[in-house]
Design a protein around this motif. Sequence first.
Motif, PDB file in Angstrom:
ATOM      1  N   TRP A  15       0.826  -1.224   0.000  1.00  9.98           N
ATOM      2  CA  TRP A  15       0.000   0.000   0.000  1.00  9.98           C
ATOM      3  C   TRP A  15       0.854   1.265   0.000  1.00  9.98           C
ATOM      4  CZ3 TRP A  15      -4.370  -0.924  -1.879  1.00  9.98           C
ATOM      5  CH2 TRP A  15      -4.957  -2.182  -1.667  1.00  9.98           C
ATOM      6  N   PHE A  24      -9.468   3.880  -6.125  1.00  6.63           N
ATOM      7  CA  PHE A  24     -10.412   2.964  -5.476  1.00  6.63           C
ATOM      8  C   PHE A  24     -11.838   3.365  -5.865  1.00  6.63           C
ATOM      9  CE2 PHE A  24      -6.858   3.469  -2.225  1.00  6.63           C
ATOM     10  CZ  PHE A  24      -6.129   2.406  -2.728  1.00  6.63           C
ATOM     11  N   TYR A  45     -12.307   3.292   8.353  1.00  4.47           N
ATOM     12  CA  TYR A  45     -11.177   2.387   8.670  1.00  4.47           C
ATOM     13  C   TYR A  45     -10.568   1.909   7.351  1.00  4.47           C
ATOM     14  CZ  TYR A  45      -8.444  -1.375  10.694  1.00  4.47           C
ATOM     15  OH  TYR A  45      -7.392  -2.186  11.065  1.00  4.47           O
ATOM     16  N   GLY A  46      -9.264   2.157   7.162  1.00  2.00           N
ATOM     17  CA  GLY A  46      -8.620   1.797   5.889  1.00  2.00           C
ATOM     18  C   GLY A  46      -9.042   2.784   4.815  1.00  2.00           C
ATOM     19  N   GLY A  48      -7.496   4.871   2.873  1.00  2.00           N
ATOM     20  CA  GLY A  48      -6.732   5.156   1.661  1.00  2.00           C
ATOM     21  C   GLY A  48      -6.434   6.637   1.546  1.00  2.00           C
ATOM     22  N   ARG A  51     -10.887   9.213  -0.194  1.00  5.72           N
ATOM     23  CA  ARG A  51     -11.957   9.323  -1.198  1.00  5.72           C
ATOM     24  C   ARG A  51     -13.340   9.468  -0.544  1.00  5.72           C
ATOM     25  NH1 ARG A  51     -15.192   5.205  -3.695  1.00  5.72           N
ATOM     26  NH2 ARG A  51     -14.336   3.689  -2.211  1.00  5.72           N
ATOM     27  N   ASP A  68      -5.503   4.609   8.422  1.00  7.73           N
ATOM     28  CA  ASP A  68      -4.950   3.687   7.434  1.00  7.73           C
ATOM     29  C   ASP A  68      -3.530   3.312   7.862  1.00  7.73           C
ATOM     30  OD1 ASP A  68      -5.905   3.128   4.246  1.00  7.73           O
ATOM     31  OD2 ASP A  68      -3.801   2.683   4.730  1.00  7.73           O
ATOM     32  N   VAL A  69      -3.091   2.125   7.430  1.00 10.37           N
ATOM     33  CA  VAL A  69      -1.720   1.698   7.748  1.00 10.37           C
ATOM     34  C   VAL A  69      -0.683   2.387   6.866  1.00 10.37           C
ATOM     35  CG1 VAL A  69      -2.300  -0.570   8.694  1.00 10.37           C
ATOM     36  CG2 VAL A  69      -1.956  -0.317   6.222  1.00 10.37           C
ATOM     37  N   LEU A  73      -0.498   7.252   1.853  1.00 12.30           N
ATOM     38  CA  LEU A  73      -1.919   7.451   1.532  1.00 12.30           C
ATOM     39  C   LEU A  73      -2.548   8.436   2.513  1.00 12.30           C
ATOM     40  CD1 LEU A  73      -3.030   3.841   0.484  1.00 12.30           C
ATOM     41  CD2 LEU A  73      -2.821   5.853  -0.983  1.00 12.30           C
ATOM     42  N   PHE A 108     -14.412  -0.098   3.720  1.00  7.90           N
ATOM     43  CA  PHE A 108     -14.596  -0.279   2.278  1.00  7.90           C
ATOM     44  C   PHE A 108     -13.363  -0.917   1.663  1.00  7.90           C
ATOM     45  CE2 PHE A 108     -18.230   2.318   0.360  1.00  7.90           C
ATOM     46  CZ  PHE A 108     -19.005   2.248   1.502  1.00  7.90           C
ATOM     47  N   ALA A 109     -13.533  -2.122   1.121  1.00  2.41           N
ATOM     48  CA  ALA A 109     -12.462  -2.818   0.396  1.00  2.41           C
ATOM     49  C   ALA A 109     -11.208  -2.948   1.245  1.00  2.41           C
ATOM     50  CB  ALA A 109     -12.164  -2.106  -0.926  1.00  2.41           C
ATOM     51  N   CYS A 113      -8.065  -6.963   1.486  1.00  2.00           N
ATOM     52  CA  CYS A 113      -6.598  -6.935   1.544  1.00  2.00           C
ATOM     53  C   CYS A 113      -6.069  -7.318   2.917  1.00  2.00           C
ATOM     54  CB  CYS A 113      -6.060  -5.598   1.057  1.00  2.00           C
ATOM     55  SG  CYS A 113      -6.915  -4.163   1.605  1.00  2.00           S
ATOM     56  N   VAL A 114      -6.935  -7.840   3.782  1.00  2.00           N
ATOM     57  CA  VAL A 114      -6.504  -8.425   5.062  1.00  2.00           C
ATOM     58  C   VAL A 114      -7.079  -9.841   5.071  1.00  2.00           C
ATOM     59  CG1 VAL A 114      -6.503  -8.154   7.572  1.00  2.00           C
ATOM     60  CG2 VAL A 114      -6.653  -6.136   6.122  1.00  2.00           C
TER      61      VAL A 114
HETATM   62  C1  LIG Z   1      -8.554  -1.041  -1.686  1.00  2.00           C
HETATM   63  S1  LIG Z   1      -8.003   0.209  -0.594  1.00  2.00           S
HETATM   64  C2  LIG Z   1      -9.542   0.996  -0.162  1.00  2.00           C
HETATM   65  C3  LIG Z   1      -9.361   2.375   0.390  1.00  2.00           C
HETATM   66  C4  LIG Z   1     -10.639   3.088   0.833  1.00  2.00           C
HETATM   67  N1  LIG Z   1     -11.358   2.322   1.830  1.00  2.00           N
HETATM   68  C5  LIG Z   1     -11.532   3.357  -0.359  1.00  2.00           C
HETATM   69  O1  LIG Z   1     -12.472   2.565  -0.583  1.00  2.00           O
HETATM   70  O2  LIG Z   1     -11.296   4.351  -1.057  1.00  2.00           O
HETATM   71  C6  LIG Z   1      -7.595  -0.691   0.876  1.00  2.00           C
HETATM   72  C7  LIG Z   1      -6.987   0.197   1.956  1.00  2.00           C
HETATM   73  O3  LIG Z   1      -6.841  -0.573   3.152  1.00  2.00           O
HETATM   74  C8  LIG Z   1      -5.625  -0.208   3.775  1.00  2.00           C
HETATM   75  N2  LIG Z   1      -5.228  -1.322   4.655  1.00  2.00           N
HETATM   76  C9  LIG Z   1      -4.660  -2.494   4.315  1.00  2.00           C
HETATM   77  N3  LIG Z   1      -4.476  -3.255   5.398  1.00  2.00           N
HETATM   78  C10 LIG Z   1      -4.963  -2.544   6.455  1.00  2.00           C
HETATM   79  C11 LIG Z   1      -5.068  -2.806   7.863  1.00  2.00           C
HETATM   80  N4  LIG Z   1      -4.651  -3.963   8.398  1.00  2.00           N
HETATM   81  N5  LIG Z   1      -5.597  -1.856   8.640  1.00  2.00           N
HETATM   82  C12 LIG Z   1      -6.030  -0.678   8.100  1.00  2.00           C
HETATM   83  N6  LIG Z   1      -5.957  -0.373   6.796  1.00  2.00           N
HETATM   84  C13 LIG Z   1      -5.426  -1.299   5.983  1.00  2.00           C
HETATM   85  C14 LIG Z   1      -4.683   0.041   2.619  1.00  2.00           C
HETATM   86  O4  LIG Z   1      -3.567   0.823   2.982  1.00  2.00           O
HETATM   87  C15 LIG Z   1      -5.614   0.745   1.620  1.00  2.00           C
HETATM   88  O5  LIG Z   1      -5.609   2.130   1.807  1.00  2.00           O
END
Ligand SMILES: C[S@@+](CC[C@H](N)C(=O)[O-])C[C@H]1O[C@@H](n2cnc3c(N)ncnc32)[C@H](O)[C@@H]1O
Length: 217
Positions: A15, A24, A45-46, A48, A51, A68-69, A73, A108-109, A113-114
């Motif tokens: 990421w 995204f 949460y997460g 990005g 957006r 976000d991690v 981003l 969202f999404a 990725c986890v």
């Molecule tokens: C596909 S993107 C979606 C971003 C946002 N939710 C959107 O829909 O625009 C997935 C996001 O999850 C974050 N992410 C991945 N692993 C994570 C974790 N363990 N905890 C929090 N965020 C995480 C990534 O850095 C990335 O920004």
Amino acid sequence: MLTIAIVAMVSTEYWNQAGTTKTFGNPLELTWLAGVSRQASIVDYGCGYGRLAGELLAAGYTDIEGFDVSAPLIERAGQEHPAARFTVLEDPPRLPREDASVDVLLLFAVLTCVPDSDAQRGIIAEIRRVLKPGGLFYLSDYCLQEDERNRTRYRAQEARFGLYGMFETSDGAICRHHERAWLRELLTGFEVARERDVPVVTMNNNPAIATQFLARR
Ligand SMILES: C[S@@+](CC[C@H](N)C(=O)[O-])C[C@H]1O[C@@H](n2cnc3c(N)ncnc32)[C@H](O)[C@@H]1O
């Protein structure tokens, strides 16, 4: 536990690098938040690059915080949406928020990725902890897709990951598409108010169907 830590490390690296080039697209259905006060506390949460925060700000919501991690981003999110707050998650899934302090939680999404089931359970438990009783949990993610491209990669990588629906993308993201029953299991204890399937374009520009749930704690 070691496997989870390694996958998480690889994931954050992804990421921080390839992830910063992506767009995204899982859509936010604002009508699902009708009735939510414009002053409600909303956590993404997460988040990005922020957006969804941008869409919420444009709709008049004022108290939005994204976590976000990925530091790059989060930096971009802060630059593009200074009216919201963005924080790097240092110890995911731990959110630096009090118990029962959040009105709406967006995820969202992120589950995609986890991929590890226990790690996903950990995220959901944290969401439950921070949501107020009656608070809304808006989940958007991917169930198993039915097109041939996806089915082929599920089959080809099932032995490697020990799970049908888990795969590595050509640019190195390790992802999971879920049995619908698994997503419903994760929502055990929440009251599901709405559910829909919606066409999306993925971050790698492929057509897919996202599944969304609006659930109440
Ligand atoms: C596909 S993107 C979606 C971003 C946002 N939710 C959107 O829909 O625009 C997935 C996001 O999850 C974050 N992410 C991945 N692993 C994570 C974790 N363990 N905890 C929090 N965020 C995480 C990534 O850095 C990335 O920004």
